[in-house]
Design a protein around this motif. Structure first.
Motif, PDB file in Angstrom:
ATOM      1  N   GLY A   2       0.802  -1.203   0.000  1.00  0.00           N
ATOM      2  CA  GLY A   2       0.000   0.000   0.000  1.00  0.00           C
ATOM      3  C   GLY A   2       0.841   1.262   0.000  1.00  0.00           C
ATOM      4  O   GLY A   2       2.075   1.227   0.037  1.00  0.00           O
ATOM      5  N   THR A  39      -0.324   6.744  -4.488  1.00  0.00           N
ATOM      6  CA  THR A  39      -1.274   5.671  -4.177  1.00  0.00           C
ATOM      7  C   THR A  39      -2.251   6.118  -3.102  1.00  0.00           C
ATOM      8  O   THR A  39      -3.460   5.902  -3.214  1.00  0.00           O
ATOM      9  CB  THR A  39      -0.524   4.403  -3.719  1.00  0.00           C
ATOM     10  N   GLU A  40      -1.730   6.765  -2.061  1.00  0.00           N
ATOM     11  CA  GLU A  40      -2.614   7.261  -1.004  1.00  0.00           C
ATOM     12  C   GLU A  40      -3.593   8.295  -1.543  1.00  0.00           C
ATOM     13  O   GLU A  40      -4.759   8.312  -1.163  1.00  0.00           O
ATOM     14  CB  GLU A  40      -1.787   7.859   0.137  1.00  0.00           C
ATOM     15  N   GLN A  43      -6.351   6.534  -3.413  1.00  0.00           N
ATOM     16  CA  GLN A  43      -7.247   5.859  -2.467  1.00  0.00           C
ATOM     17  C   GLN A  43      -8.150   6.866  -1.760  1.00  0.00           C
ATOM     18  O   GLN A  43      -9.350   6.630  -1.599  1.00  0.00           O
ATOM     19  CB  GLN A  43      -6.429   5.058  -1.451  1.00  0.00           C
ATOM     20  N   ASP A  44      -7.588   8.003  -1.361  1.00  0.00           N
ATOM     21  CA  ASP A  44      -8.379   9.037  -0.696  1.00  0.00           C
ATOM     22  C   ASP A  44      -9.455   9.593  -1.626  1.00  0.00           C
ATOM     23  O   ASP A  44     -10.592   9.818  -1.208  1.00  0.00           O
ATOM     24  CB  ASP A  44      -7.484  10.182  -0.216  1.00  0.00           C
ATOM     25  N   GLU A  47     -12.308   7.165  -1.872  1.00  0.00           N
ATOM     26  CA  GLU A  47     -13.139   7.205  -0.666  1.00  0.00           C
ATOM     27  C   GLU A  47     -14.048   8.431  -0.668  1.00  0.00           C
ATOM     28  O   GLU A  47     -15.222   8.341  -0.314  1.00  0.00           O
ATOM     29  CB  GLU A  47     -12.255   7.208   0.576  1.00  0.00           C
TER      30      GLU A  47
END
Length: 63
Positions: A2, A39-40, A43-44, A47
């Motif tokens: 991740g 990547t974060e 992903q955020d 969401e």
């Protein structure tokens, strides 16, 4: 792996590269950290889109 894992592993590679004088490993570490941050971010964003969709009364995948 991740985003957080990439950031941690990248920082370790960067520090190891600095200590040993290995610019290649140092640059690899910086690139890995950048990958982790990207990547974060993705992903955020996913969401946030799901949350906005739920607030609008729809679940993801529904039209």
């Amino acid at each position: 792996m991740g985003g957080t894992g990439d950031k941690i592993k990248g920082k370790a590679n960067e520090i190891t590269g600095k200590v040993t004088g290995d610019r290649s490993q140092q640059m690899k570490g910086k690139a890995q950290q950048t990958k982790g941050k990207a990547t974060e971010g993705v992903q955020d964003a996913g969401e946030r889109l799901r949350d906005a969709d739920e607030r609008a009364g729809r679940l993801p995948g529904e039209e």
